[in-house]
Design a protein around this motif. Sequence first.
Motif, PDB file in Angstrom:
ATOM      1  N   LEU A 122       0.836  -1.213   0.000  1.00 56.94           N
ATOM      2  CA  LEU A 122       0.000   0.000   0.000  1.00 56.94           C
ATOM      3  C   LEU A 122       0.866   1.257   0.000  1.00 56.94           C
ATOM      4  N   THR A 123       1.929   1.247   0.786  1.00 59.71           N
ATOM      5  CA  THR A 123       2.833   2.391   0.855  1.00 59.71           C
ATOM      6  C   THR A 123       3.460   2.646  -0.522  1.00 59.71           C
ATOM      7  N   LYS A 155       0.773   3.860  -3.048  1.00 62.13           N
ATOM      8  CA  LYS A 155       0.390   5.246  -2.778  1.00 62.13           C
ATOM      9  C   LYS A 155       1.477   6.195  -3.284  1.00 62.13           C
ATOM     10  N   ILE A 178      -2.920   4.343  -6.076  1.00 66.04           N
ATOM     11  CA  ILE A 178      -4.057   4.330  -5.162  1.00 66.04           C
ATOM     12  C   ILE A 178      -4.129   5.654  -4.410  1.00 66.04           C
ATOM     13  N   ILE A 179      -5.292   5.880  -3.796  1.00 63.66           N
ATOM     14  CA  ILE A 179      -5.472   7.067  -2.969  1.00 63.66           C
ATOM     15  C   ILE A 179      -5.979   6.630  -1.594  1.00 63.66           C
ATOM     16  N   SER A 180      -5.865   7.505  -0.630  1.00 67.70           N
ATOM     17  CA  SER A 180      -6.385   7.253   0.706  1.00 67.70           C
ATOM     18  C   SER A 180      -7.421   8.338   1.010  1.00 67.70           C
ATOM     19  N   TYR A 239      -8.058   2.745   1.789  1.00 68.36           N
ATOM     20  CA  TYR A 239      -7.423   2.909   0.478  1.00 68.36           C
ATOM     21  C   TYR A 239      -8.377   2.497  -0.637  1.00 68.36           C
ATOM     22  N   LYS A 290      -7.295   4.381  -7.935  1.00 67.89           N
ATOM     23  CA  LYS A 290      -7.619   5.637  -8.630  1.00 67.89           C
ATOM     24  C   LYS A 290      -8.518   5.343  -9.796  1.00 67.89           C
TER      25      LYS A 290
END
Length: 59
Positions: free
Chosen positions: A39-40, A43, A48-50, A56, A59
């Motif tokens: 995830l890190t 991102k 991806i977005i948070s 999460y 996009k």
Amino acid sequence: MMETMNKVLETLKANAEPMKAGDIAEATGLDKKAITAALTALKADGSIISPKRCYYSAK
């Protein structure tokens, strides 16, 4: 790592709602620490977005 990132991204794309790392771990059967690392990275590269803290989505 790329395989984990791809699984995480596909899981996020398949879900309309934002997901937490624990939800992704349940859905994929992957280790939560590996998912957090993926995830890190996702991102950071903009895949991806948070929308809110600890959630999460693709996009």
